[in-house]
Design an enzyme around this catalytic site. Structure first.
Site, short mmCIF file in Angstrom:
data_model
loop_
_atom_site.label_atom_id
_atom_site.label_comp_id
_atom_site.label_asym_id
_atom_site.label_seq_id
_atom_site.Cartn_x
_atom_site.Cartn_y
_atom_site.Cartn_z
N ASP A 181 -20.25 -24.63 -5.43
CA ASP A 181 -18.93 -25.26 -5.46
C ASP A 181 -17.85 -24.19 -5.39
OD1 ASP A 181 -16.67 -27.06 -6.58
OD2 ASP A 181 -18.38 -28.43 -6.49
N HIS A 236 -12.51 -27.49 -9.57
CA HIS A 236 -13.50 -28.46 -9.11
C HIS A 236 -14.91 -28.16 -9.58
CE1 HIS A 236 -15.90 -30.73 -6.07
NE2 HIS A 236 -14.91 -31.59 -6.18
N SER A 401 -17.77 -36.44 -5.64
CA SER A 401 -17.95 -35.12 -6.24
C SER A 401 -18.35 -35.22 -7.70
CB SER A 401 -16.65 -34.31 -6.14
OG SER A 401 -16.44 -33.83 -4.85
#
Length: 463
Positions: A181, A236, A401
């Site tokens: 990621d 994220h 996600s």
């Protein structure tokens, strides 16, 4: 070096930044209205009505108790009796009386035939619930219809049934999950203890001690800067990591699906949210390399997608499969049927790939989520998910996600219980143990929502 087209992050949109005002609601005690007393010159006799209740007791009579004495006591109390035929002298008795429970207990104790007497104690199932203060915001773990982010509650039970799963296991430090990621904030107090550490590397000495081609790779690899520091600069990856493995029951923040696990950080997404093909292949290569060196990496969590079909990426994922690593991938946020409009990498038809759609807290398919009766395997919580972000903080995010690390986290939980499970069987377990959801019927291969408890109870080690 010439780079190939960018891959775009299957980015969960920031839904709510909630400010919590912690207060104590006070409830005024009910006022007791005193009965009216009327005085007359010649009061009539007072008639008192006593409350008659049922009291349940467990009685053990003495071995030398007199049967006549026992009978006399029971008749006097008009007790309903149930005897335990394999436990001599024991009985369950229900007494309907105006006496309080304590008064009855004292009466029984005074009888010379009674060895002891106890109330019919109430027991309850031991529930493994963490003490993390923001756990109540994690509806995907446990949905009781509670308010989320100040908004209305959802459908009770529309969750992965984490509380039941945790009665079986809360994870294992022997299982490593690679989060490919934007990196992970490995200094976060809710993640630090669960970060994977490369024990063959000496921190900060500027030397590639383990001779794996990366200097000072203590927690993973940064393909963007080609170094050993995968510190997140975009939130994220840290958010995804918290869903998988924020430390549970530590009195702060949230609880990951795995209270104990090891998180390997792989950074190929930049601060802008974009990443390149060669960088993600480098990350996959690093994970496989470390697996071959003895690191027990069993799962890759991939909350990203975009671009066209790439044979190179497909071959890299196949190599991960050959190394015994499950590749969990986001189905994508385009509201499209991936049976007709493939989304990569989730649409690669490889044995170790599992594609995950997003559900909201009412068991509806998220409006943004991709789906596919033949290409998306299952659904998982993915709307207004509360998890860790940089700088010791927490935030709500939405997207496939977020659904992806839910599936990766449950896979890790299953492996904590059954560490020898093959990739093929692990994937099959996650799919076949789902809970049927109407919104996913004809939309996913399983037609169901991820269920951690069922995934664990399907194991050979459980009855």
């Amino acid at each position: 070096m010439k780079r190939s087209p960018s891959f775009h992050l299957a980015l969960g949109s920031l839904v709510v930044i909630a400010a919590y005002i912690l207060g104590v609601m006070s409830h005024s005690p009910k006022k007791t209205v005193a009965p009216t007393v009327v005085l007359t010159p010649a009061p009539a006799p007072t008639i008192t009505t006593q409350l008659v209740i049922d009291s349940d007791l467990i009685i053990k009579f003495k071995d030398n108790a007199e049967p006549a004495g026992i009978k006399s006591l029971l008749n006097r109390l008009n007790a309903a009796v149930f005897n335990y035929d394999s436990l001599p002298g024991f009985s369950f008795q229900r007494v309907r009386s105006a006496m309080s429970l304590q008064e009855l207990i004292d009466l029984y104790k005074s009888d010379p035939n009674v060895e002891y007497v106890e109330p019919n104690y109430l027991f309850h199932a031991d529930e493994t619930r963490p003490n993390d203060p923001f756990f109540k915001q994690m509806w995907g773990h446990s949905n009781t219809g509670q308010e989320i982010a100040g908004g209305p509650g959802g459908e009770p039970g529309a969750d992965i049934d984490a509380l039941t799963a945790w009665d079986v296991t809360t994870g294992s430090n022997n299982i490593v999950v690679a989060v490919i990621d934007s990196g992970i904030d490995y200094t976060h107090p809710d993640l630090k203890a669960n970060m994977w550490i490369n024990r063959d590397e000496v921190p900060g000495d500027g030397v590639d001690n383990d001779d794996n081609g990366v200097v000072d790779d203590i927690h993973g690899y940064n393909a963007v800067n080609n170094n050993g520091d995968p510190l997140d600069d975009a939130d994220h990856g840290t958010h995804c990591a918290g869903i998988i493995g924020a430390v549970g029951d530590n009195g702060i923040g949230i609880a990951g699906i795995n209270w104990k696990v090891k998180l390997m950080a792989l950074k190929f997404l930049s601060v802008s949210g974009g990443g390149r093909l060669n960088d993600v292949i480098e990350c996959i290569n690093y994970v496989i390399k470390m697996k071959k060196r003895g690191v027990n990496v069993r799962i890759m969590s991939n909350s990203w997608g975009g671009g066209s079909y790439s044979r190179a990426l497909e071959d890299a994922i196949k190599a991960a499969n050959n190394a015994g690593i499950l590749f969990v991938a986001a189905a994508g946020n385009d509201s499209q049927d991936t049976d007709h409009f493939p989304h990569y990498p989730s649409s690669y038809q490889i044995e170790n790939v599992i594609s995950v759609a997003a559900l909201d807290r009412n068991d509806n398919l998220a409006r943004f989520s991709n789906f596919g009766a033949e290409s998306v395997h299952l659904g998982a919580p993915g709307v207004e998910i509360y998890s860790t972000v940089r700088n010791s903080s927490y935030r709500f995010m939405s997207g496939t996600s977020m659904a992806t690390p839910y599936a990766a986290g449950v896979a890790a939980l299953v492996l904590a219980r059954e560490p020898r499970l093959s990739v093929k069987d692990l994937k099959k377990r996650l799919i076949e143990s789902t809970t049927e959801v109407a919104a996913l019927k004809g939309k996913t291969i399983s037609g169901g929502r991820l269920n951690a408890a069922r995934a664990l109870k399907a194991g050979k080690m459980l009855p």
